[in-house]
Design an enzyme around this catalytic site. Structure first.
Site, short mmCIF file in Angstrom:
data_model
loop_
_atom_site.label_atom_id
_atom_site.label_comp_id
_atom_site.label_asym_id
_atom_site.label_seq_id
_atom_site.Cartn_x
_atom_site.Cartn_y
_atom_site.Cartn_z
N LYS A 71 0.86 -1.18 0.00
CA LYS A 71 0.00 0.00 0.00
C LYS A 71 0.90 1.23 0.00
O LYS A 71 1.94 1.25 0.67
CB LYS A 71 -0.87 -0.04 1.26
CG LYS A 71 -1.92 1.06 1.36
CD LYS A 71 -2.81 0.82 2.59
CE LYS A 71 -3.91 1.84 2.73
NZ LYS A 71 -4.77 1.60 3.90
N SER A 146 -9.70 1.41 2.71
CA SER A 146 -8.81 2.19 1.86
C SER A 146 -7.76 1.35 1.13
O SER A 146 -7.24 1.79 0.11
CB SER A 146 -8.12 3.27 2.67
OG SER A 146 -7.28 2.71 3.67
N SER A 170 -9.82 -0.90 6.92
CA SER A 170 -9.22 -0.77 5.58
C SER A 170 -8.50 -1.99 5.05
O SER A 170 -8.12 -2.01 3.88
CB SER A 170 -8.28 0.43 5.54
OG SER A 170 -9.04 1.59 5.36
N1 GLN Z 1 -13.32 3.91 6.33
C1 GLN Z 1 -12.63 4.25 7.54
C2 GLN Z 1 -12.15 5.67 7.47
O1 GLN Z 1 -12.32 6.28 6.47
C3 GLN Z 1 -11.49 3.33 7.78
C4 GLN Z 1 -10.30 3.62 6.97
C5 GLN Z 1 -9.12 2.84 7.37
O2 GLN Z 1 -9.21 1.80 8.01
N2 GLN Z 1 -7.96 3.37 7.02
O3 GLN Z 1 -11.61 6.20 8.39
#
Ligand code: GLN
Length: 480
Positions: A71, A146, A170
């Protein structure tokens, strides 16, 4: 069978037995990427030259010669790292993230840095300055986020495993959407050194793969102590050895009482029933736990904390130290303003503004401090629950993969969907997103949660489920 189709374990065994060379495996993965990437768009930066230089130096270690992707919020020395934001520009970190360093030292080969929601804020992989990634199972749909690029790359057969990060779901949600396995480890299990911070008290790096055994292999390498992260555990290393025949007999697996009234898409509800039955047949006892504070307050608590931490963490992007800058500003204030206005995307800006308000001195007690107290209650609620049960079974997401663009219209829906994943981060627990089968060619995943430091047991429970469901197939990657 093409070499790119091999899972991590079989790739390692094949390389060891010299059935093929690391160069042949690299070429097969590269060819697969070349044939699908136009449609999938998982990469932000391809690093095949770097991969070739690694191969030329004859890597050794348990992953010697196995391709992977990271990532793009994991720092890679000398290789562009963007967090999918314009603001980092062409920034090349001066050091490697520890998780990548451990993989590199184990011989893994870097094929590239993959797409994500900007600074890991989002759940579609559509909040990226580099455009969206598509789900390799159906390219009109999102891969989740994400860590959408990391999940898509494994699902499409680009690489047998990848790393992502999970602040509130994510890893688990995109794993579920793409039909691969994903583990969000216990907070402190994997070093966060070199992970670009979003919400530091919630962030955790973890693996994606197409079998549970492969997750175990990756965890055995990255789940080790690192003196560079003060929140990284110090006890002796956990044992992630693959157990061919684990048992779940007599173990309790609970459903969350308060979640029973929420609606799930039919394939996810069906999968819950199917997995419950499998676990019962294996001798587990299905029970119920009550998590009223989680059900009612976790989403608000998470966003209050995540946005507060994000606003602090993202202060450093000022146009001086990292990446993007403007050269013709009249003064320092104008430079900050222009760099941050142009450099950050809309979602990131809105979270920085919200975080600034939540921690502003006159409101801090009422919002930020209150949220930290609620977080303690949530952690206590889970501790109590894990006094009554060994694991909790629940969806990773209540809905099937939305079409690209579809979810962006209703922001609140996205935030609420995180209810199934973010409590795990608030309490620092491990969560496994596992494959259950397909519904109309779309993969359906669920989630198993355990108490802190139960990561290895969680993976063993995953092995039992996988024995019944089989592992996911490589997605067709947009081929007709
Ligand atoms: N969807 C959640 C957020 O936007 C989790 C994102 C994540 O785990 N990085 O914060």
């Amino acid at each position: 069978m093409e070499l790119y189709e091999l899972n991590l374990h079989d790739a390692i065994e094949g390389l060891k037995a010299k059935k093929f060379s690391p160069e042949e495996l690299f070429e097969s993965c590269k060819k697969r990427i070349d044939s699908c990437e136009d449609k999938i768009h998982a990469f932000i930066t391809r690093t095949e030259d770097f991969a070739k230089s690694q191969l030329a130096s004859n890597p050794t270690g348990i992953f010697a010669g196995v391709p992977t992707v990271l990532k793009d919020n994991l720092c890679t020395k000398g290789i562009r790292t963007t967090a999918a934001s314009k603001i980092l520009g062409d920034w090349r970190p001066p050091y490697d993230a520890t998780a990548w360093k451990y993989l590199r030292e184990a011989g893994a080969i870097l094929m590239g840095k993959v797409n994500m929601d900007e600074f890991a804020m989002g759940n579609t992989c559509g909040n990226s300055a580099f455009g969206p990634t598509a789900n390799p199972n159906d390219i009109s749909r999102v891969p989740g986020g994400s860590s959408g690029g990391s999940a898509a790359a494994v699902s499409a057969g680009y690489v047998p495993f990848s790393l992502g990060s999970d602040t509130g779901g994510s890893i688990r949600q995109p794993a579920s959407y793409c039909g691969v396995y994903g583990l969000k480890p216990t907070y402190g299990m994997v070093s966060r050194y070199g992970l670009i911070s979003y919400g530091s008290s919630l962030d955790q790096i973890g693996p994606f793969a197409r079998t549970i055994q492969d997750l175990q292999l990756v965890m055995s390498v990255i789940g080790n102590y690192d003196p560079m992260d003060s929140s990284c555990f110090r006890e002796k290393a956990h044992d992630f050895t693959h157990n061919e025949n684990p048992s779940i007999k007599g173990k309790k697996i609970a459903l969350v009482k308060e979640f029973q009234d929420f609606t799930l898409d039919a394939p996810i509800a069906d999968a819950m029933n199917k997995i419950k039955k499998i676990l019962e047949d294996e001798g587990a006892i299905i029970t119920e736990v009550s998590l009223p504070v989680v059900a009612r307050y976790a989403v608000a608590c998470y966003y209050a904390l995540a946005m507060s931490e994000a606003h602090t963490n993202l202060e450093r992007y000022d146009g001086v130290r990292f990446g993007y800058t403007v050269k013709d500003a009249a003064g320092i204030k104008e430079m900050f303003e222009r760099v941050r206005s142009d450099g950050f995307g809309a979602e990131v800006k809105s979270r920085i503004i919200a975080g600034t308000c939540l921690t502003e001195p006159t409101r801090c007690e009422e919002y930020y401090v209150a949220a930290t107290k609620v977080r303690t209650l949530i952690a206590q609620e889970f501790s109590r629950a894990f006094g009554e049960t060994d694991f909790i079974l629940q969806p990773a997401t209540p809905s099937m993969q939305p079409k690209i663009g579809e979810v962006d219209d209703d922001e609140m829906k996205g935030y609420e969907a995180d209810l199934y994943t973010l409590p795990v981060n608030l309490a620092g627990l491990p969560g496994l997103s596992f494959f259950t089968g397909y519904a109309d060619k779309l993969p359906v995943g669920l989630q198993l949660i355990g108490p802190r430091w139960s990561d290895a047991e969680l993976l063993n429970a995953g092995v039992i489920i996988e024995r019944h469901t089989g592992s996911p197939k490589i997605a067709n990657g947009g081929a007709e």
